[in-house]
Each structure stands twice: as structure tokens, then as C-alpha cells.
Design a protein around this motif. Sequence first.
Motif, PDB file in Angstrom:
ATOM      1  N   PHE A 174       0.824  -1.213   0.000  1.00  0.00           N
ATOM      2  CA  PHE A 174       0.000   0.000   0.000  1.00  0.00           C
ATOM      3  C   PHE A 174       0.861   1.266   0.000  1.00  0.00           C
ATOM      4  N   ARG A 203      -3.982   1.852   4.211  1.00  0.00           N
ATOM      5  CA  ARG A 203      -3.476   2.814   3.237  1.00  0.00           C
ATOM      6  C   ARG A 203      -3.315   4.186   3.885  1.00  0.00           C
ATOM      7  N   SER A 218      -1.658   3.609  -2.673  1.00  0.00           N
ATOM      8  CA  SER A 218      -1.976   4.081  -1.324  1.00  0.00           C
ATOM      9  C   SER A 218      -3.369   4.695  -1.226  1.00  0.00           C
TER      10      SER A 218
END
Length: 400
Positions: free
Chosen positions: A154, A163, A194
Amino acid sequence: MGAELRRLRKAAGQTQADVARIVGVSRANLTQWETGRYLPSAENARLLDDHFRAANALVEMTDAARSPGPATAGVLTTGGSLLEVFRRAGASLAEELIRDENGRAVGWRHNLQKRGKHTTLATAYGISAMVVVGEPYIDLHAVVTDLYGKRSDFGWQGRSEGRRPEVTAAVVGALFQASTILSAEEGLVHLEHSLDDRTRTRPFLLSAALRTSVRLGPDAPLTRRLTDDLLAARLDFDGVPLWGEKKEEGLVAPEPSTAHTARAVVALRELLRSGQGSDEVREAAEIGTRWLIERVHPDDGVSEDLALPQPDGRPDVRVTIKHFTSAWVLQALAEAPQVPVARLSRALNSLWERYEPSRGLWAWGSGDLPIWMTLDAVTALRAVALAFPAPQFRPPSAAD
């Protein structure tokens, strides 16, 4: 001045929280003013004076307290130049760089006044700050290598495992500025991984991601998507599209946010500088800038809460994000075609109110020394120095 402020407040039968809410600052600000730790800005002194109907007494006391007096032994000064401010900040940050038992640099901690381990986000901020101030020249190779190695599926994460687009944006930006360990293509991939659906509801996250995306790929599909999302995150405030803290269904009487609007304007201006911004982007930036110029509310720090989803259905992790409003306002104003001197000075005064000359760093209202405040401050000062021919950069000395 602090004693008189406290007397007036008690005579009015009001708490510090009451006065802080009326003036538009935090309770911590009131505490610091009443105890004499800091002086209110000229604008805040006027607001206090008007509230208590003090017949200009608080304004005059504040001005008198700031008036230069004869220097005394042991008084710390900045050296009188922005260059010296940067040198002092760089030296302090270099001293705070954490090293392992072998003397190898590993990174920075979030709060520079406390002991503890270095963190991913604080280290990214430290690297970027050292790039801005330019000295002292220290070898960050080991720090960069370790930070790059902390990437996950992430992107880069903080204390939570989900994230964190603002963390990834900060790390990618720092690595891209300070080394060749990360390519633009790889950085964009990490940044995109992300992001999640909640990012679209938070202007802060979108602005942070967009600034980094523009630097890596102004014409990248991710940059275009983030731009569209940031424009869509505006709310309508009496016919004026601006940014609040968030854009979600069911909000009750949201207000436009100085910090979030300034952050968004800075990101959109960066896109315009790259030559990729549309007429819609330019108009949004101009509307936001005009509102920031006309804004009379103090440019003080604000906080917001983020609920971060965790993997495997675990409960969300709540994180408090703080914003150094005046630093972002200054960055936004640095791109404006015309800025009244009084407005620029007001934002600069708010920024210098948080400066700690003895450390050469910037402090939050609680007295903490978060590394991100110094990064935001030196970035803002550099932007204004490049944009204006002769702004009043000199911070107040201890004697002032």
C-alpha cells in the motif's frame, strides 16, 4: 499584557475556551498569551480588544511588548537574516538525527522535544526539510536506503497498517528530491496503491497526493484523476466553491477551511506551473486565493481526525492530523498576482509566533516540536522569498 487579558476574561465571567472560540483560536493560544509565553498577533490583539471593549489597551500593550528594547546578555537572536534562520534550523535538525549503536543515521522522531524511535513519516519530513534549508551537508544515504526499504503493498504506512496516502506522498516526495533510489514511474505506482475511496472525501489527502504526483508526472493519468477529485471535493459556500475539512453526505453546517483551501490552492498552483492545468484549475485556484486574501480569521493551526480502515476487517484506526495554517497560506499567497502587504504580514506574523529562537525550530501550541512544523515553515519562507522582492522576513528576536 497576559495579566490584563486574564483579568478582563475573569471579569467577563468567561473561560479560556469561551474566548478562544469567539476570537477563533485554540484554547492553548489563550493559555500561552495569559501566561506570557507568547504574544498574540496584531490581528488577534485587536480581536481581543474589540471583544472585551478594552479601548485599545490590549493592542497598545501588545505593541509595547514587541517594541525593540536594549539587548541584554544571553539574549538569543536569529542573526537578522532568513539565511541564518535556515542555517539554525538545519543545524538543529542535524543534531536531532537519530543514529544506531554503530553511529549510522536512521531517521527522525515525530516530536523533536521527546525521546523515542524514529518514524517513517517524520523521517520523510526531515529529509525534505534538509533539502529546503540546504545545510549543513550531512550524508543521508543510509536514511534514504532504510526509508525506501519500508515500502509495502500500500505504499508507505504509519502506525496503522492500512493505506496512508499522506504518508506515501511525503515519503515518495522526499526520496525523489534527495536521491535517485526511486524513479518517477515507481513513485507514481506506490502513490496510486496508497489511495482508496475515502481519499476522495478528504481535501487534505487529495492535496498531499496531488502535489507529489505533479512533481513525478504532471501529465500522468494519476495526476489528472487526483486533480478532478480535488476539484470535486469543494463545497458550495453561498455560491463560492471552496474546500472544507471533508466532503461527505449528511454534513451539518460545514464551514470553509483556511488550511484546506490553502493546501488545495498550493497543489493546483503546482499543477499550473507544470503547464498542465486547465482553465477550470486556474479558476479554482484564483477563487481560493481571493478568499484567502480577504479572510480576516487568524491563520492559526487546526486539527482534523481521520478514520483509517485496516486490513482484514479490523476496526478503523483514528489519527489526528494537524495543520500549520499560516505556512500553507503563505505558500498559496506566494503564487498570487497581487497580495496586500497587510495580508502577507499577518500570515508571516502568525508563522513567526510559533518560532522558537533557542532551537531554531517551530513549535505547536502545546509546546511540542513536531518536525513537520519546521518543514512547513521553511518551505513557506522559501516560497515567499522567491516570490516577493522585499517581504518582512526577520522574525522577532527574544528582546522583541
